[in-house]
Scaffold this motif. Structure first.
Motif, PDB file in Angstrom:
ATOM      1  N   GLU A  58       0.633  -1.215   0.154  1.00  0.00           N
ATOM      2  CA  GLU A  58       0.006   0.167  -0.064  1.00  0.00           C
ATOM      3  C   GLU A  58       0.818   1.411  -0.083  1.00  0.00           C
ATOM      4  O   GLU A  58       2.011   1.289   0.732  1.00  0.00           O
ATOM      5  CB  GLU A  58      -0.913  -0.121   1.053  1.00  0.00           C
ATOM      6  N   PRO A  59       0.457   2.404  -0.627  1.00  0.00           N
ATOM      7  CA  PRO A  59       1.204   3.578  -0.609  1.00  0.00           C
ATOM      8  C   PRO A  59       1.503   4.152   0.718  1.00  0.00           C
ATOM      9  O   PRO A  59       0.259   3.923   1.588  1.00  0.00           O
ATOM     10  CB  PRO A  59       0.277   4.500  -1.388  1.00  0.00           C
ATOM     11  N   LEU A  60       2.409   4.609   1.129  1.00  0.00           N
ATOM     12  CA  LEU A  60       2.720   5.043   2.649  1.00  0.00           C
ATOM     13  C   LEU A  60       2.690   6.786   2.506  1.00  0.00           C
ATOM     14  O   LEU A  60       3.395   7.183   1.864  1.00  0.00           O
ATOM     15  CB  LEU A  60       3.854   4.414   3.156  1.00  0.00           C
ATOM     16  N   ARG A  61       2.069   7.481   3.404  1.00  0.00           N
ATOM     17  CA  ARG A  61       1.959   8.578   3.403  1.00  0.00           C
ATOM     18  C   ARG A  61       3.034   9.200   4.221  1.00  0.00           C
ATOM     19  O   ARG A  61       3.223   8.814   5.432  1.00  0.00           O
ATOM     20  CB  ARG A  61       0.545   9.318   3.963  1.00  0.00           C
ATOM     21  N   PHE A 100       4.394  13.357  -2.925  1.00  0.00           N
ATOM     22  CA  PHE A 100       3.362  12.231  -3.290  1.00  0.00           C
ATOM     23  C   PHE A 100       2.969  11.315  -2.116  1.00  0.00           C
ATOM     24  O   PHE A 100       2.791  11.680  -1.150  1.00  0.00           O
ATOM     25  CB  PHE A 100       3.669  11.592  -4.734  1.00  0.00           C
ATOM     26  N   PHE A 101       3.696   9.958  -2.440  1.00  0.00           N
ATOM     27  CA  PHE A 101       3.925   9.251  -1.193  1.00  0.00           C
ATOM     28  C   PHE A 101       4.617   8.104  -1.486  1.00  0.00           C
ATOM     29  O   PHE A 101       5.442   8.000  -2.699  1.00  0.00           O
ATOM     30  CB  PHE A 101       2.598   8.594  -0.737  1.00  0.00           C
ATOM     31  N   PHE A 149       5.938   4.360  -2.090  1.00  0.00           N
ATOM     32  CA  PHE A 149       5.475   3.048  -2.197  1.00  0.00           C
ATOM     33  C   PHE A 149       6.496   2.084  -2.984  1.00  0.00           C
ATOM     34  O   PHE A 149       7.050   2.708  -3.606  1.00  0.00           O
ATOM     35  CB  PHE A 149       4.036   2.812  -2.611  1.00  0.00           C
ATOM     36  N   LEU A 192      -4.059  12.006  -3.998  1.00  0.00           N
ATOM     37  CA  LEU A 192      -3.230  12.848  -4.432  1.00  0.00           C
ATOM     38  C   LEU A 192      -3.883  14.180  -5.222  1.00  0.00           C
ATOM     39  O   LEU A 192      -3.623  15.347  -5.003  1.00  0.00           O
ATOM     40  CB  LEU A 192      -2.081  12.392  -5.381  1.00  0.00           C
ATOM     41  N   ARG A 216      -5.273  16.375  -2.525  1.00  0.00           N
ATOM     42  CA  ARG A 216      -4.219  17.179  -1.836  1.00  0.00           C
ATOM     43  C   ARG A 216      -3.764  18.127  -2.731  1.00  0.00           C
ATOM     44  O   ARG A 216      -3.128  19.244  -2.151  1.00  0.00           O
ATOM     45  CB  ARG A 216      -2.830  15.855  -1.414  1.00  0.00           C
TER      46      ARG A 216
END
Lengths: 298, 371
Positions: A125-128, A219-220, A222, B231, B234
């Motif tokens: 999962e993408p991580l913030r 962005f994040f 991942f 995104l 945001r």
């Protein structure tokens, strides 16, 4: 579409420059490794991704870490990972006189290995990233600017400036330049090739690590983030003229701007495709990349 | 392909040994009723496949400990399609032939559900699709397919109706969507909209948003999965752009709120299931409590869709008084059930007649937008 207002134009320029700085930092890694070893290091994007993940993990452990420290953690971990790759894999392959093409294939293997390892460690999962920057926009005499993009630009330029100073004014930096120009001559002059190669990977990794923190906070983070961004960094390095330091910096920023503006003025759905068409067009005119612009005139 | 089979015979091994010692006639009539459940148990969407499995196993276990259905135990056969259509077709064929299930529940993605539906149609085996929302699953004239999820067209139509009813002043929309079937399905419903597309996996949407902003819309709608959706919201905030914002069911996931945090506040989107919009549905309250008790976590929307699917299936078998595939299918058409998402019937095509729930994000939490 209607005409762009000045503030919208500034939004776009700032956005393009910020993402361009990220591409530049990755492109620098490609260029430096290319110069020193003739390898196209396809795991560069994954080195960036791992830096981003390590930086984020440091923030989980110590949430109060200030931004420069997070960047330092990202740079240090990416640097170490890149050196580990060089010492464990690429150097061994070079010693066994494996053809260069096979070493490049090994870098692709490294990249897939890193993607899978990251997926096991950090999940799919993408991580913030937590907010590392102020959220209210800066106001420069009526011109609004996002603090995040502003600081990414500033840091990108500062890191690239520091690299230039290091290469031009320190003995290690000069030795790296010498090795890049001629392995044998440099060795005869007393440069330790193995050590210089390791330094090259360390610095390339550090550049990627900084890019990883910036990209992750924009962005994040991942596990697959390195693939397409790494490819874009490689394109930026090619655009600049493969193996040229200044070309890589310029290529990255130019590619970021081209990508952002082509979304606005051409088509948004095919932005990656348009970026690549422009790249091919530029290479047709300037076969050796942007660096050809000033080298020809000399 | 990995295969997972798990048997639910009351009492486990002891019961199996007992059944083996009795007369064959008795054993035959007491043979378990087999129900297939399939989805991506591995790969990128494995979490959703596991949700199907958890719901279906939970309901089967409860039924079995209360005596089963028609006096017989229920055996759940699990299939893994890894989210891929070609593997879904293989699982479907295996369910129909080797496993001899009476009914199948799955899959998660529309392409996998559709590929399996083609096999089930040939084999004449009833199927309840769990969360595949593509309209075309039920528009192929296939009499064996039913669906637990509200299909995408109805979802968008319900959302447009919601906007017209509650916010009639919004007329001109900016629409940014992912350039695939999912995104286009959402866009088709909005006729007057400035349109911008992006590719799956894009990170930077400033260009698209700037173009939409220059057309000065009343509101913006994005049709994305939660990664890109977070995104986009945001970046809208980052641009200092304030306007009503709408999203798709693709962002109706806890991960969206984790990624977007404060930027999600004010966003309105349709959802397949949310505890926030189910406060006055007793079936939903009981379901949430049950999942919490069994798995020690809150249910997600796939849990809810699969829970309704297995309950509808078992009720149909009970009404049919048989596990014969045709009888079960015919009984399924008579479904009239209090689902965890509201009163549930199947329409002519096999789609549910549910009204789409709408969510509004307040303080990084889901609330009922229809209130």
């Amino acid at each position: 579409m209607g005409a762009l207002s000045l503030s919208q134009l500034i939004d776009l320029v700032v956005g393009g420059l910020a993402i361009g700085c990220v591409y530049s930092l990755i492109a620098l890694g490609f260029a430096m490794i290319m110069r020193a070893t003739n390898i196209i290091h396809f795991a560069q994007g994954e080195v960036m991704m791992l830096g981003s993940m390590c930086g984020l993990t440091s923030l989980w452990l110590l949430p109060a870490l200030p931004l420069p420290v997070v960047i330092a953690v990202g740079m240090a971990s990416s640097g170490l990972i890149a050196v580990a790759m060089e010492l464990a894999v690429y150097r061994t392959l070079r010693r066994r006189r494996v053809p260069i093409m096979n070493i490049i294939t090994a870098t692709v293997g490294m990249s897939i290995l890193c993607i899978n390892a990251a997926r096991i460690i950090w999940g799919s999962e993408p991580l913030r990233f937590p907010e590392l920057f102020a959220t209210t926009a800066y106001d420069f005499g009526g011109v609004r600017m996002s603090p995040q993009l502003f600081w990414i630009m500033v840091m990108g330029v500062a890191i690239m400036g520091a690299l230039q100073l290091f290469l031009k004014h320190t003995p290690t930096g000069l030795a790296m330049q010498a090795v890049a120009q001629d392995h044998e001559a440099a060795q005869l002059m007393g440069a330790n090739l193995t050590r210089i190669m390791a330094y090259t990977f360390a610095i390339s990794g550090m550049m990627a690590g900084a890019a990883g923190i910036m990209l992750g906070s924009m962005f994040f983070a991942f596990f697959e983030m390195g693939f397409i961004t790494g490819l874009k960094g490689f394109v930026a390095a090619t655009l600049g003229g493969l193996g040229s330091i200044a070309g890589a910096m310029l290529g990255g920023i130019l590619f970021g701007l081209i990508e952002t503006f082509s979304t606005v003025f051409l088509s948004s759905a095919y932005k990656d495709g348009i970026g690549m068409i422009l790249l091919i067009a530029i290479l047709l005119v300037l076969p050796s990349g942007l660096v050809g612009l000033w080298q020809k005139r000399r | 392909m990995t295969t997972n089979r798990r048997r639910f015979i009351g009492g486990g091994l002891g019961a199996v040994a007992l059944a083996g010692s009795r007369s064959t006639l008795w054993a035959q009539s007491r043979e378990p009723i087999k129900v297939g459940a399939f989805g991506p148990m591995s790969g990128n969407a494995a979490a959703q496949g596991q949700s199907i499995r958890e719901s279906v196993e939970m309901v089967a276990n409860l039924k079995n400990s209360a005596g089963g259905v028609l006096g017989r135990q229920i055996e759940i056969v699990i299939g893994d399609d890894a989210g891929k259509p070609e593997e879904a077709a293989v699982v479907a064929r295996r369910f129909a032939t080797r496993d001899q299930v009476s009914l199948a529940i799955g899959s998660v993605s529309s392409p996998a559900s559709l590929a399996a539906a083609q096999v089930f149609r040939e084999e004449e085996l009833p199927q309840i699709v769990v969360s595949g929302t593509a309209q075309r699953i039920t528009t192929q004239g296939n009499e064996w397919v039913f669906r637990s999820a509200v299909p995408d067209r109805k979802l968008v139509a319900d959302m447009v109706e919601f906007i017209n009813e509650k916010m009639p002043k919004l007329r001109r929309f900016g629409f940014v969507y992912v350039n695939d079937d999912f995104g286009k399905g959402g866009f088709d419903a909005f006729l007057e909209a400035a349109e911008e597309r992006y590719s799956r996996g894009d990170l930077d949407f400033i260009g698209q948003l700037t173009r939409i902003r220059s057309t000065n819309p009343d509101a913006i709608v994005e049709w994305s999965r939660y990664t890109e959706g977070a995104l986009i919201h945001r970046q809208i905030k980052q641009m200092g752009w304030e306007l009503p914002r709408f999203g798709s069911d693709g962002i109706a996931a806890p991960a969206f709120l984790d990624l977007a945090k404060e930027a999600a506040n004010g966003v309105i989107y349709p959802t397949h299931f949310s505890p926030a919009t189910s406060a006055n549905l007793p079936a939903a309250q009981a379901f949430i409590a049950l999942v919490r008790k069994t798995y020690n976590k809150p249910p997600d929307y796939v849990h809810a869709q699969a829970f309704d699917a297995i309950n509808i299936a078992l009720a149909a078998i009970e009404r049919a008084k048989s596990d014969d595939r045709t009888a079960v299918r015919n009984a399924m058409r008579q479904t009239d059930y209090q689902s965890v998402r509201g009163p549930f019937k199947f329409d002519q095509k096999g789609d549910p007649t549910l009204v789409t729930h709408m969510v509004r994000i307040v303080d990084v939490k889901e609330t009922d937008a229809r209130n």
